[in-house]
Design a protein around this motif. Sequence first.
Motif, PDB file in Angstrom:
ATOM      1  N   ALA A  49       0.850  -1.185   0.000  1.00 32.30           N
ATOM      2  CA  ALA A  49       0.000   0.000   0.000  1.00 32.30           C
ATOM      3  C   ALA A  49       0.884   1.232   0.000  1.00 32.30           C
ATOM      4  N   ASN A  50       0.287   2.348  -0.321  1.00 32.68           N
ATOM      5  CA  ASN A  50       0.967   3.628  -0.252  1.00 32.68           C
ATOM      6  C   ASN A  50       1.353   3.901   1.201  1.00 32.68           C
ATOM      7  N   GLN A  78     -11.082   7.506   3.651  1.00 32.80           N
ATOM      8  CA  GLN A  78     -10.424   7.831   2.386  1.00 32.80           C
ATOM      9  C   GLN A  78     -10.717   6.750   1.340  1.00 32.80           C
ATOM     10  N   PRO A  79     -10.909   7.140   0.080  1.00 32.78           N
ATOM     11  CA  PRO A  79     -11.214   6.148  -0.963  1.00 32.78           C
ATOM     12  C   PRO A  79     -10.009   5.256  -1.267  1.00 32.78           C
ATOM     13  N   ILE A  80     -10.265   3.983  -1.464  1.00 26.04           N
ATOM     14  CA  ILE A  80      -9.208   3.014  -1.794  1.00 26.04           C
ATOM     15  C   ILE A  80      -9.008   3.002  -3.303  1.00 26.04           C
ATOM     16  N   ARG A  81      -7.752   3.080  -3.730  1.00 23.73           N
ATOM     17  CA  ARG A  81      -7.396   2.948  -5.147  1.00 23.73           C
ATOM     18  C   ARG A  81      -6.744   1.578  -5.319  1.00 23.73           C
ATOM     19  N   VAL A  82      -7.399   0.681  -6.042  1.00 24.00           N
ATOM     20  CA  VAL A  82      -6.926  -0.687  -6.229  1.00 24.00           C
ATOM     21  C   VAL A  82      -6.185  -0.807  -7.551  1.00 24.00           C
ATOM     22  N   PHE A  83      -4.992  -1.407  -7.486  1.00 27.55           N
ATOM     23  CA  PHE A  83      -4.188  -1.666  -8.677  1.00 27.55           C
ATOM     24  C   PHE A  83      -3.974  -3.168  -8.805  1.00 27.55           C
ATOM     25  N   LYS A 134       5.658   1.616  -8.663  1.00 30.43           N
ATOM     26  CA  LYS A 134       5.746   3.064  -8.874  1.00 30.43           C
ATOM     27  C   LYS A 134       4.402   3.746  -8.595  1.00 30.43           C
ATOM     28  N   LEU A 135       3.316   3.188  -9.129  1.00 27.91           N
ATOM     29  CA  LEU A 135       1.999   3.802  -8.954  1.00 27.91           C
ATOM     30  C   LEU A 135       1.498   3.717  -7.509  1.00 27.91           C
TER      31      LEU A 135
END
Length: 161
Positions: A49-50, A78-83, A134-135
């Motif tokens: 995770a970030n 906070q919204p979760i950004r899934v990659f 990276k993202l």
Amino acid sequence: MQKISTKVDPDFPGGFQRWLRLSATSFFLALLCIVSHAASSDHGIAVIANQQVDAASLSPTRLKSIFGMRTTTWKNGQPIRVFVLKDNNPLHVRFTKDVLQTYPYNLRRIWERRVYSGTGLAPTVVNSEGEMLKLIAETDNAIGYIQHHNIDQNVKVLEIR
């Protein structure tokens, strides 16, 4: 008084020898299942995770919910950004099967259902572990996965327990 024979006819379907063979086979199959489960629990995949994500660990159920796009926010709102990697990527297949306990095509169906019904978004698909790393490092509230040996100091590793 009549003597009872303790000799077992091996051709008799309900004989002791058959029962013994079945019992031994069942025991070894159960043992094999236990050993294979223990071996697969260390699958070499890290959920990352970030650094800003306010979590150190996730339950397997919560992780499945996040990657199934049912849980869309962290505990702090906070919204979760899934990659994720592409469906045919070997690491994605392993992550889906070993960690999420499902198949890539099932996960894809869940995402498509959420998108088409308007109840959710699909995760962001990346081309490589390098791009994933990276993202995740650059995107607030992001989560993804990579192989353990590719971890660097720019991301946080989440323990699954």
